[in-house]
Design an enzyme around this catalytic site. Structure first.
Site, PDB file in Angstrom:
ATOM      1  N   ASP A  12     -50.062  -8.666  24.289  1.00 36.15           N
ATOM      2  CA  ASP A  12     -50.423  -7.405  24.955  1.00 36.15           C
ATOM      3  C   ASP A  12     -49.554  -7.113  26.172  1.00 36.15           C
ATOM      4  OD1 ASP A  12     -52.631  -7.255  23.168  1.00 36.15           O
ATOM      5  OD2 ASP A  12     -53.775  -8.573  24.498  1.00 36.15           O
ATOM      6  N   ASN A  37     -53.490  -8.885  12.867  1.00 34.85           N
ATOM      7  CA  ASN A  37     -54.459  -9.394  13.847  1.00 34.85           C
ATOM      8  C   ASN A  37     -54.195  -8.953  15.280  1.00 34.85           C
ATOM      9  OD1 ASN A  37     -52.176 -11.042  13.452  1.00 34.85           O
ATOM     10  ND2 ASN A  37     -53.093 -12.688  14.600  1.00 34.85           N
ATOM     11  N   GLY A  39     -52.446  -5.843  17.936  1.00 29.22           N
ATOM     12  CA  GLY A  39     -52.106  -4.426  17.892  1.00 29.22           C
ATOM     13  C   GLY A  39     -51.061  -4.076  18.928  1.00 29.22           C
ATOM     14  N   HIS A  40     -50.241  -3.111  18.597  1.00 27.91           N
ATOM     15  CA  HIS A  40     -49.301  -2.563  19.568  1.00 27.91           C
ATOM     16  C   HIS A  40     -49.697  -1.124  19.809  1.00 27.91           C
ATOM     17  CE1 HIS A  40     -46.661  -5.934  18.943  1.00 27.91           C
ATOM     18  NE2 HIS A  40     -46.689  -5.733  17.654  1.00 27.91           N
ATOM     19  N   THR A 127     -59.735 -12.988  15.471  1.00 27.79           N
ATOM     20  CA  THR A 127     -59.915 -11.561  15.216  1.00 27.79           C
ATOM     21  C   THR A 127     -60.476 -11.346  13.808  1.00 27.79           C
ATOM     22  OG1 THR A 127     -57.666 -11.360  14.404  1.00 27.79           O
ATOM     23  CG2 THR A 127     -58.009 -10.859  16.738  1.00 27.79           C
ATOM     24  N   ARG A 304     -62.238  -5.640  22.286  1.00 32.02           N
ATOM     25  CA  ARG A 304     -62.845  -6.579  23.234  1.00 32.02           C
ATOM     26  C   ARG A 304     -62.221  -6.403  24.624  1.00 32.02           C
ATOM     27  NH1 ARG A 304     -62.098 -12.328  20.190  1.00 32.02           N
ATOM     28  NH2 ARG A 304     -60.037 -11.464  19.871  1.00 32.02           N
ATOM     29  N   PRO A 305     -63.048  -6.513  25.693  1.00 30.39           N
ATOM     30  CA  PRO A 305     -62.444  -6.457  27.028  1.00 30.39           C
ATOM     31  C   PRO A 305     -61.514  -7.658  27.205  1.00 30.39           C
ATOM     32  CG  PRO A 305     -64.817  -6.942  27.157  1.00 30.39           C
ATOM     33  CD  PRO A 305     -64.501  -6.688  25.724  1.00 30.39           C
ATOM     34  N   ASP A 334     -46.969   0.035  37.289  1.00 28.48           N
ATOM     35  CA  ASP A 334     -47.608   1.199  37.923  1.00 28.48           C
ATOM     36  C   ASP A 334     -49.084   0.972  38.237  1.00 28.48           C
ATOM     37  OD1 ASP A 334     -47.310   1.250  34.958  1.00 28.48           O
ATOM     38  OD2 ASP A 334     -48.850   2.805  35.086  1.00 28.48           O
ATOM     39  N   GLY A 415     -45.125   3.119  33.240  1.00 24.80           N
ATOM     40  CA  GLY A 415     -46.012   4.061  32.555  1.00 24.80           C
ATOM     41  C   GLY A 415     -45.965   3.777  31.069  1.00 24.80           C
TER      42      GLY A 415
HETATM   43  P1  GDP Z   1     -48.164  -5.305  22.740  1.00 21.74           P
HETATM   44  O1  GDP Z   1     -49.084  -5.961  21.772  1.00 21.74           O
HETATM   45  O2  GDP Z   1     -47.319  -6.273  23.476  1.00 21.74           O
HETATM   46  O3  GDP Z   1     -47.361  -4.205  22.123  1.00 21.74           O
HETATM   47  O4  GDP Z   1     -49.073  -4.643  23.870  1.00 21.74           O
HETATM   48  P2  GDP Z   1     -50.287  -3.616  23.714  1.00 21.74           P
HETATM   49  O5  GDP Z   1     -49.785  -2.363  23.167  1.00 21.74           O
HETATM   50  O6  GDP Z   1     -51.427  -4.240  23.046  1.00 21.74           O
HETATM   51  O7  GDP Z   1     -50.760  -3.468  25.233  1.00 21.74           O
HETATM   52  C1  GDP Z   1     -50.042  -2.854  26.170  1.00 21.74           C
HETATM   53  C2  GDP Z   1     -50.838  -1.681  26.731  1.00 21.74           C
HETATM   54  O8  GDP Z   1     -50.244  -1.240  27.907  1.00 21.74           O
HETATM   55  C3  GDP Z   1     -50.867  -0.471  25.831  1.00 21.74           C
HETATM   56  O9  GDP Z   1     -52.060   0.229  26.021  1.00 21.74           O
HETATM   57  C4  GDP Z   1     -49.674   0.354  26.314  1.00 21.74           C
HETATM   58  O10 GDP Z   1     -49.790   1.733  26.054  1.00 21.74           O
HETATM   59  C5  GDP Z   1     -49.740   0.086  27.760  1.00 21.74           C
HETATM   60  N1  GDP Z   1     -48.471   0.086  28.477  1.00 21.74           N
HETATM   61  C6  GDP Z   1     -47.263  -0.412  28.100  1.00 21.74           C
HETATM   62  N2  GDP Z   1     -46.388  -0.311  29.109  1.00 21.74           N
HETATM   63  C7  GDP Z   1     -47.056   0.258  30.134  1.00 21.74           C
HETATM   64  C8  GDP Z   1     -46.700   0.622  31.477  1.00 21.74           C
HETATM   65  O11 GDP Z   1     -45.600   0.399  31.934  1.00 21.74           O
HETATM   66  N3  GDP Z   1     -47.684   1.177  32.237  1.00 21.74           N
HETATM   67  C9  GDP Z   1     -48.952   1.405  31.795  1.00 21.74           C
HETATM   68  N4  GDP Z   1     -49.835   1.953  32.610  1.00 21.74           N
HETATM   69  N5  GDP Z   1     -49.316   1.054  30.550  1.00 21.74           N
HETATM   70  C10 GDP Z   1     -48.383   0.507  29.738  1.00 21.74           C
END
Ligand code: GDP
Length: 424
Positions: A12, A37, A39-40, A127, A304-305, A334, A415
């Protein structure tokens, strides 16, 4: 040119966003391990998406998305995911599936659930996507490769043989309904029809692509600390999350991976059980969770939190080292603009001795965090596009982390959007 995008922490970290962004210059994006299992989350001109099995490059029409041999291939899930993005206006992606990928069987998912039930409170926090039973079978040599779908006679025999064994466990250990081999065989024939147009000798395809100088991205799932060998075993996943495994899970020589981008989050978060030294609790954690990520830190697959913590430089330096990171992308910076002070975990105290080396799980359980506290910048940094324009304390935080990690931070994400990135 092959680049890997992998996690330096517990997953994540925002790899999806970085992959989506770098996908602009990529010809091919490969998933090399894991399954549905994790998510992105990706936010781009089509909207907000949570991808589980598809590579994060599926939004571009110039890229080919590959499911490598190392992936746990859930066939109905893959095609449901494709349909769900196409339904939202994304052009039909070009997808290839390795003929050596193994198939996630419905019983893998059931066994995952049954085992969590059996373990009750001592569960691993799976998961329940079938990942552990899937990889267990792969290495026990009773898994099904995509290629096997095309030899019906041998397939039928194998289905019978595997069902015999699975049914003994279902009956005597879990007391659950048995698998009907005829139904399973027919299901596999359905799978064959669905997957057939996409099946490819991916290793050969990539060999040719590399000869032609194509840009290839390997997209990792989860992070270094969830690796079965180098992570917080046994609270890990069941396939290697390391960039080195990208060579195996895609089918390319290890020396082709020239550039390894480790994605690290500007604070810590983790899902599921396991040691987490810089974890924080109570209101402090709630506030960071609420403000974190994009709309709060809740699992993209399970909702899940997530558990929250301060930036752990010990774990992240180790994560970068095990990934072989050539550069770091620091994400979600940010979110931290509200804090007066930012503790950074710079050491672990274990039995009265402070170390900067990430230990094995047994020792990790005894580790207490040693913090260095940095001043906050108390400012919104979204919208800033140049590194020099970041507040001084924010730059100091980044540079402090960079020194601890011993790897250059080349990108700072401020962001969730595709363009919200500061290149250094
Ligand atoms: P991954 O599994 O590594 O791809 O990560 P996830 O997508 O599960 O979790 C990353 C979360 O942070 C997602 O909700 C993204 O939209 C968000 N995100 C990624 N980069 C940034 C950032 O620079 N700032 C903020 N506020 N959110 C971000």
């Amino acid at each position: 040119m092959v680049k890997a995008i992998v996690g330096a922490n517990w997953g994540d970290e925002g790899k999806g966003k970085i992959t989506d962004m770098l996908g602009q210059e990529a010809d091919i994006i490969v998933r090399f391990q894991g399954g549905s299992n994790a998510g992105h989350t990706i936010i781009n001109k089509y909207g907000k998406f949570a991808l589980h099995l598809l590579p994060s490059g599926v939004f571009y029409d110039h890229t080919t998305s590959i499911i490598g041999n190392g992936v746990a291939l859930n066939i109905p899930y893959l095609f449901k995911e494709v349909q769900s993005i196409v339904d939202r206006g994304v052009p039909m992606p070009k997808i290839l599936v390795s003929d050596r990928a193994q198939i996630m069987m419905p019983y893998h998912i059931l066994f995952d659930q049954y085992e969590e039930e059996r373990l009750g409170g001592k569960s691993f926090g799976s998961t329940k996507s079938g990942i552990a039973p899937f990889y267990s079978d792969k290495y026990a040599k009773i898994g099904f490769q995509v290629s096997e779908l095309f030899e019906e006679e041998a397939l039928r025999e194998k289905v019978d043989r595997v069902c015999e064994m699975k049914n003994i466990i279902l009956e005597h250990m879990y007391h659950k309904p048995l698998i009907n081999p005829d139904e399973l065989f027919n299901l596999l024939l359905d799978y064959k029809k669905v997957v057939e147009p996409y099946v490819c000798d991916v290793a050969a395809y990539l060999h040719q692509a590399m000869k032609e100088g194509k840009n290839i991205l390997l997209e990792g799932q989860l992070g270094a600390l969830k690796d079965p060998d180098f992570g917080i075993y046994p609270m890990v996943t069941s396939s290697s999350t390391l960039a080195s495994y990208g060579a195996i899970g895609a089918g390319i020589p290890a020396y082709e991976i020239k550039n390894i981008i480790a994605v690290a989050k500007a604070y810590s978060s983790a899902v599921g059980a396991g040691e987490f030294v810089s974890e924080i609790f109570g209101d402090e954690a709630d506030e960071l969770r609420r403000r974190g990520g994009d709309g709060g830190e809740y699992g993209a697959t399970t909702g899940r939190p997530r558990r929250m913590g301060w930036f752990d430089a010990v774990a992240t330096r180790y994560g970068c080292r095990m990934q072989g990171a050539t550069e770091v992308a620091l994400t979600v910076l940010d979110v931290l603009g509200y804090l007066d002070e930012l503790p950074v975990c710079v050491g672990y105290e274990i039995d009265g001795v402070v170390t900067k080396d990430f230990p094995t799980t047994v020792k990790l359980a005894k580790a207490k965090p040693v913090y260095e506290v940095l001043p906050g910048w108390k400012q919104e940094i979204r919208g800033i596009t140049k590194y020099e324009d970041l507040p001084e304390n924010c730059r100091k935080y980044i540079e402090f982390i960079e020194k601890e990690l011993e790897v250059p931070i080349t990108m700072v994400s401020n962001g969730p959007g595709r363009d919200e990135i500061i290149k250094r």
